[in-house]
Scaffold this active site. Structure first.
Site, PDB file in Angstrom:
ATOM      1  N   PRO A   1      10.600  28.230  52.325  1.00 30.49           N
ATOM      2  CA  PRO A   1      11.046  27.714  51.150  1.00 30.49           C
ATOM      3  C   PRO A   1       9.976  28.583  50.097  1.00 30.49           C
ATOM      4  O   PRO A   1       8.659  28.807  50.402  1.00 30.49           O
ATOM      5  CB  PRO A   1      10.837  26.302  50.848  1.00 30.49           C
ATOM      6  N   GLU A   2      10.492  29.094  48.915  1.00 30.70           N
ATOM      7  CA  GLU A   2       9.881  29.771  47.867  1.00 30.70           C
ATOM      8  C   GLU A   2       9.698  28.721  46.751  1.00 30.70           C
ATOM      9  O   GLU A   2      10.050  27.278  46.801  1.00 30.70           O
ATOM     10  CB  GLU A   2      10.644  30.994  47.393  1.00 30.70           C
TER      11      GLU A   2
ATOM     12  N   LYS B   1       4.021  27.174  46.355  1.00 30.38           N
ATOM     13  CA  LYS B   1       4.560  26.719  47.520  1.00 30.38           C
ATOM     14  C   LYS B   1       4.141  25.407  48.001  1.00 30.38           C
ATOM     15  O   LYS B   1       4.693  24.872  49.048  1.00 30.38           O
ATOM     16  CB  LYS B   1       4.839  27.857  48.747  1.00 30.38           C
TER      17      LYS B   1
ATOM     18  N   ARG C   1       6.086  40.990  57.101  1.00 27.29           N
ATOM     19  CA  ARG C   1       7.372  40.156  56.697  1.00 27.29           C
ATOM     20  C   ARG C   1       8.689  41.325  56.556  1.00 27.29           C
ATOM     21  O   ARG C   1       8.503  42.354  56.491  1.00 27.29           O
ATOM     22  CB  ARG C   1       7.368  39.437  55.500  1.00 27.29           C
TER      23      ARG C   1
END
Length: 258
Positions: free
Chosen positions: A2-3, A51, A248
């Protein structure tokens, strides 16, 4: 993972439900903090910071991070949980609500006076107290770092995850590998980052294109092999990170990004 916008919405929902309320029960299912009982204490507020989620309860802070699998749920008393009980890491109960943190990547409880020991390293929060000048200074402190990596570094900007890092690189016309020091207008990149997160913080379905339809809500993220929504060139995919362990997925248009 989640951002910042997702975490902000979770904090906002929790705060609206239990902010200002007294805990009638507190069950911490993490060995290091299992003996902590905040029953009877008031939940002053629930905030996001990048976050990270921060419950301010009495004179303590419950610090949690969702990581990849975590989520916070709100239930009315007697309502069945939507995830297995063994995944619950902390359960906070008030007269009206049962809030459950499932599969949280981080769960710790510290005195609020010591809160900076756990989140003080974070850079300016795009959805909180924001210092654009400091964000620019931190992003450009190491000009040789790839833009994608610099944007993901929470010490520079708090709240940007993989989706936004990829989308920002596209919208700014930069390859993910371009050194951040070669961004001709870092201030514009920072402004755009904040604008994107603010635009999405109040909704579940994120869009960086202005179109909420599936397949059209992102310019490049998750669209490897598909035509660029701007020029039609096939989107490419790679991996990039400060180290192999932090790599990533990257997505880019070889025509729109240079």
């Amino acid at each position: 993972m989640p951002e910042g916008d997702t975490v902000w919405l979770a904090a906002d929902n929790l705060n609206k439900a239990i902010g200002g309320q007294v805990l009638t029960a507190c069950d911490v299912r993490v060995p290091a903090f299992a003996t902590v009982d905040l029953t009877g204490e008031t939940v002053h507020d629930v905030q996001s910071r990048g976050k990270h989620l921060l419950h301010h309860v009495g004179d303590m802070t419950i610090h949690t991070h969702l990581k990849m699998e975590g989520s916070w749920h709100l239930y009315r008393h007697g309502t069945p949980w939507r995830r297995p009980a063994h995944q619950a890491r902390i359960i906070l109960t008030t007269a009206d609500w049962v809030t459950v943190g499932f599969s949280l990547g981080i769960t710790e409880i510290v005195p609020t006076a010591d809160e900076d020991n756990v989140v003080g390293y974070l850079g300016p929060d795009l959805l909180g107290s924001f210092d654009a000048g400091l964000a620019i200074a931190r992003l450009t402190a190491e000009p040789s770092v790839p833009a994608f990596v610099a944007l993901l570094d929470q010490r520079n900007l708090a709240g940007i995850g993989n989706v936004y890092a990829n989308e920002l690189c596209f919208l700014r016309g930069m390859l993910p590998t371009r050194p951040i020091g070669e961004d001709p207008d870092v201030a514009a990149t920072v402004t755009l980052a904040k604008r994107l997160l603010v635009a999405n913080r109040g909704r579940v379905d994120r869009s960086t294109t202005g179109d909420l339809r599936s397949g059209r809500n992102a310019w490049v993220y998750g669209r490897a092999g598909k035509p660029c929504l701007r020029c039609g060139t096939r989107i490419r995919r790679g991996k990039l990170g400060a180290t192999v362990l932090t790599e990533r997925d990257t997505f880019w248009c070889p025509r729109c990004q240079t």
